[in-house]
Design a protein around this motif. Structure first.
Motif, PDB file in Angstrom:
ATOM      1  N   ASN A 328       0.842  -1.195   0.000  1.00 48.62           N
ATOM      2  CA  ASN A 328       0.000   0.000   0.000  1.00 48.62           C
ATOM      3  C   ASN A 328       0.877   1.244   0.000  1.00 48.62           C
ATOM      4  O   ASN A 328       2.108   1.158   0.067  1.00 48.62           O
ATOM      5  N   ILE A 329       0.258   2.409  -0.058  1.00 48.66           N
ATOM      6  CA  ILE A 329       1.022   3.642  -0.227  1.00 48.66           C
ATOM      7  C   ILE A 329       1.924   3.929   0.980  1.00 48.66           C
ATOM      8  O   ILE A 329       3.035   4.450   0.810  1.00 48.66           O
ATOM      9  N   ILE A 330       1.488   3.572   2.171  1.00 48.26           N
ATOM     10  CA  ILE A 330       2.313   3.819   3.363  1.00 48.26           C
ATOM     11  C   ILE A 330       3.578   2.960   3.312  1.00 48.26           C
ATOM     12  O   ILE A 330       4.698   3.446   3.545  1.00 48.26           O
ATOM     13  N   THR A 331       3.428   1.663   3.009  1.00 41.95           N
ATOM     14  CA  THR A 331       4.587   0.787   2.885  1.00 41.95           C
ATOM     15  C   THR A 331       5.524   1.282   1.791  1.00 41.95           C
ATOM     16  O   THR A 331       6.752   1.283   1.940  1.00 41.95           O
ATOM     17  N   THR A 332       4.937   1.720   0.686  1.00 40.63           N
ATOM     18  CA  THR A 332       5.722   2.240  -0.430  1.00 40.63           C
ATOM     19  C   THR A 332       6.548   3.447  -0.008  1.00 40.63           C
ATOM     20  O   THR A 332       7.752   3.526  -0.288  1.00 40.63           O
ATOM     21  N   LEU A 333       5.931   4.400   0.674  1.00 45.33           N
ATOM     22  CA  LEU A 333       6.652   5.604   1.094  1.00 45.33           C
ATOM     23  C   LEU A 333       7.733   5.274   2.116  1.00 45.33           C
ATOM     24  O   LEU A 333       8.822   5.856   2.090  1.00 45.33           O
ATOM     25  N   HIS A 334       7.461   4.342   3.026  1.00 46.75           N
ATOM     26  CA  HIS A 334       8.492   3.896   3.974  1.00 46.75           C
ATOM     27  C   HIS A 334       9.700   3.346   3.210  1.00 46.75           C
ATOM     28  O   HIS A 334      10.854   3.657   3.547  1.00 46.75           O
ATOM     29  N   SER A 335       9.447   2.531   2.187  1.00 42.53           N
ATOM     30  CA  SER A 335      10.553   1.916   1.435  1.00 42.53           C
ATOM     31  C   SER A 335      11.377   2.975   0.713  1.00 42.53           C
ATOM     32  O   SER A 335      12.607   2.866   0.629  1.00 42.53           O
ATOM     33  N   ILE A 336      10.717   4.014   0.203  1.00 35.10           N
ATOM     34  CA  ILE A 336      11.430   5.077  -0.518  1.00 35.10           C
ATOM     35  C   ILE A 336      12.293   5.898   0.426  1.00 35.10           C
ATOM     36  O   ILE A 336      13.448   6.219   0.122  1.00 35.10           O
ATOM     37  N   VAL A 337      11.734   6.233   1.582  1.00 37.02           N
ATOM     38  CA  VAL A 337      12.518   6.977   2.576  1.00 37.02           C
ATOM     39  C   VAL A 337      13.708   6.144   3.037  1.00 37.02           C
ATOM     40  O   VAL A 337      14.836   6.649   3.135  1.00 37.02           O
ATOM     41  N   ASP A 338      13.487   4.863   3.306  1.00 34.01           N
ATOM     42  CA  ASP A 338      14.583   3.980   3.733  1.00 34.01           C
ATOM     43  C   ASP A 338      15.666   3.910   2.651  1.00 34.01           C
ATOM     44  O   ASP A 338      16.867   3.945   2.958  1.00 34.01           O
ATOM     45  N   TRP A 339      15.259   3.798   1.378  1.00 29.30           N
ATOM     46  CA  TRP A 339      16.215   3.699   0.282  1.00 29.30           C
ATOM     47  C   TRP A 339      17.060   4.963   0.211  1.00 29.30           C
ATOM     48  O   TRP A 339      18.291   4.893   0.079  1.00 29.30           O
ATOM     49  N   ASN A 340      16.423   6.130   0.308  1.00 29.13           N
ATOM     50  CA  ASN A 340      17.159   7.388   0.191  1.00 29.13           C
ATOM     51  C   ASN A 340      18.063   7.635   1.392  1.00 29.13           C
ATOM     52  O   ASN A 340      19.167   8.163   1.234  1.00 29.13           O
ATOM     53  N   LYS A 341      17.641   7.243   2.580  1.00 30.15           N
ATOM     54  CA  LYS A 341      18.514   7.384   3.749  1.00 30.15           C
ATOM     55  C   LYS A 341      19.746   6.494   3.605  1.00 30.15           C
ATOM     56  O   LYS A 341      20.862   6.900   3.946  1.00 30.15           O
ATOM     57  N   ALA A 342      19.547   5.278   3.076  1.00 31.06           N
ATOM     58  CA  ALA A 342      20.676   4.392   2.841  1.00 31.06           C
ATOM     59  C   ALA A 342      21.615   4.973   1.788  1.00 31.06           C
ATOM     60  O   ALA A 342      22.842   4.876   1.904  1.00 31.06           O
ATOM     61  N   CYS A 343      21.038   5.610   0.780  1.00 28.30           N
ATOM     62  CA  CYS A 343      21.854   6.222  -0.268  1.00 28.30           C
ATOM     63  C   CYS A 343      22.693   7.369   0.286  1.00 28.30           C
ATOM     64  O   CYS A 343      23.887   7.474  -0.004  1.00 28.30           O
TER      65      CYS A 343
END
Length: 367
Positions: A328-343
């Motif tokens: 869902n959109i919440i899980t999606t946004l969590h994954s994007i934030v996590d990806w960018n923080k890792a980057c």
């Protein structure tokens, strides 16, 4: 729940298959290349150099897991020679000029790439033969937008207000014309090529740095410690993680390969209705998930036209392909934030991306 090896998904279908991706150096293309590599495919790519700097393609070292030809989709001779050499079994066409605002600045180039590009691809396949499955990736914006509050179905009228959207509607018409003229279903036993088009909604995920797109704009502002400035706060879009439609493209490719013309035609891939949110809502959620001083403001300027409301009816894909959104959109946004923080922390972005793919495919109700 024990994690399942990703190669076991799709019943191991892609293991060893020759798959050509056009546009593999872009955001979606890089995710698809990594995904297909994990599925065991022999992945080939034809594209220009990465369209942004930074890019997922370079950060994740995607060039190490794909056979790349750097070339323009408008260069028929080069494209034809590559297809003759590779002899791919499956082609997923994503090479495009993908931005609405850029299409206002460069309408001629937009049409050249998005229309003549698919013409060149089909002509190269026609002259070469042997390709069993082709998916032409277009967009949800190919429909004539009436600002309906219900989703567009595959048999609704094509249109497109701006050059980008219209060029993708033209690409759909080219697909239909080449299918009828050269890859006609009545002659399938002779030519053996099954063709479909895929229309996806607003695709988001880690590794997108395109200009004039909401998610990249948000993270660029956060990195500069500036307020995010949003242009169309109340525009509603069918947001979905990039892996959602990519999974659909692969399911479609597999069915075209195995069942031929039964799966030809157009297919929608979009989120569930609850995940169609407006721009302001998306921006607010990301700022809250990021934390710190992340904030936004609404920009009061006149901009190029964009639709206020756009939604897809994905009943056909759900019923016939058994495709369904997973995050869902919440899980999606969590994954994007996590990806960018890792980057930003300079992690190994190939491994981070592969982990998100693994997490996605180990979510419940997956194929």
């Amino acid at each position: 729940m024990a994690k399942i090896d990703i190669r076991n998904h799709f019943e191991g279908f892609f293991s060893g298959k020759k798959v050509l991706i056009t546009g593999h150096t872009g955001f979606k293309g890089s995710w698809l290349t990594i995904l297909l590599h994990q599925l065991g495919a022999q992945v080939y790519g034809y594209a220009l150099n990465p369209p942004t700097n930074p890019s997922l393609f370079e950060l994740a070292g995607v060039d190490k897991i794909v056979h790349t030809t750097i070339g323009d989709i408008r260069n028929f001779d080069l494209l034809y020679s590559v297809i003759q050499q590779i002899k791919p079994e499956i082609i997923i066409h994503m090479a495009a000029q993908p931005l609405v605002n850029m299409s206002y600045k460069n309408p001629r180039e937009t049409y050249e790439v998005n229309v003549m590009g698919i013409v060149n691809l089909f002509e190269a396949v026609r002259l070469t033969g042997g390709v069993k499955s082709i998916v032409n990736v277009t967009t949800d914006k190919c429909y004539e937008n009436n600002e309906w509050y219900w989703g567009y179905r595959e048999n609704d009228r094509l249109g497109g207000f701006d050059p980008y959207s219209n060029s993708k509607a033209c690409s759909e018409l080219v697909t239909s014309a080449f299918t009828n003229s050269f890859f006609n279903p009545m002659n399938y036993k002779i030519h053996g090529t099954a063709i479909a088009s895929a229309r996806a909604g607003n695709v988001i995920g880690g590794g997108d740095w395109a200009e004039d797109r909401l998610i990249p704009d948000i993270f660029r502002s956060i990195e500069r410690n500036e307020k995010v400035r949003i242009r169309y706060p109340y525009s509603i879009r069918p947001w979905q993680h990039v892996l959602e439609p990519l999974t659909g493209y692969l399911m479609l490719s597999k069915n075209l390969y195995e069942h031929g013309i039964k799966f030809s035609g157009a297919w929608n891939f979009g989120p569930n209705d609850d995940d169609a949110k407006n721009v302001e809502w998306i921006t607010k959620q990301i700022c809250e998930l990021w934390g710190g001083n992340a904030d936004f403001e609404i920009e009061n300027k006149i901009h190029n036209h964009e639709a206020n409301f756009l939604k897809l009816d994905c009943s056909k894909s759900k019923s016939q392909l058994k495709w369904n959104p997973k995050w869902n959109i919440i899980t999606t946004l969590h994954s994007i934030v996590d990806w960018n923080k890792a980057c930003y922390s300079q992690n190994d972005m190939l491994e981070i991306t592969k982990k998100q793919i693994s997490d996605f495919f180990n979510s419940k109700n997956l194929i």
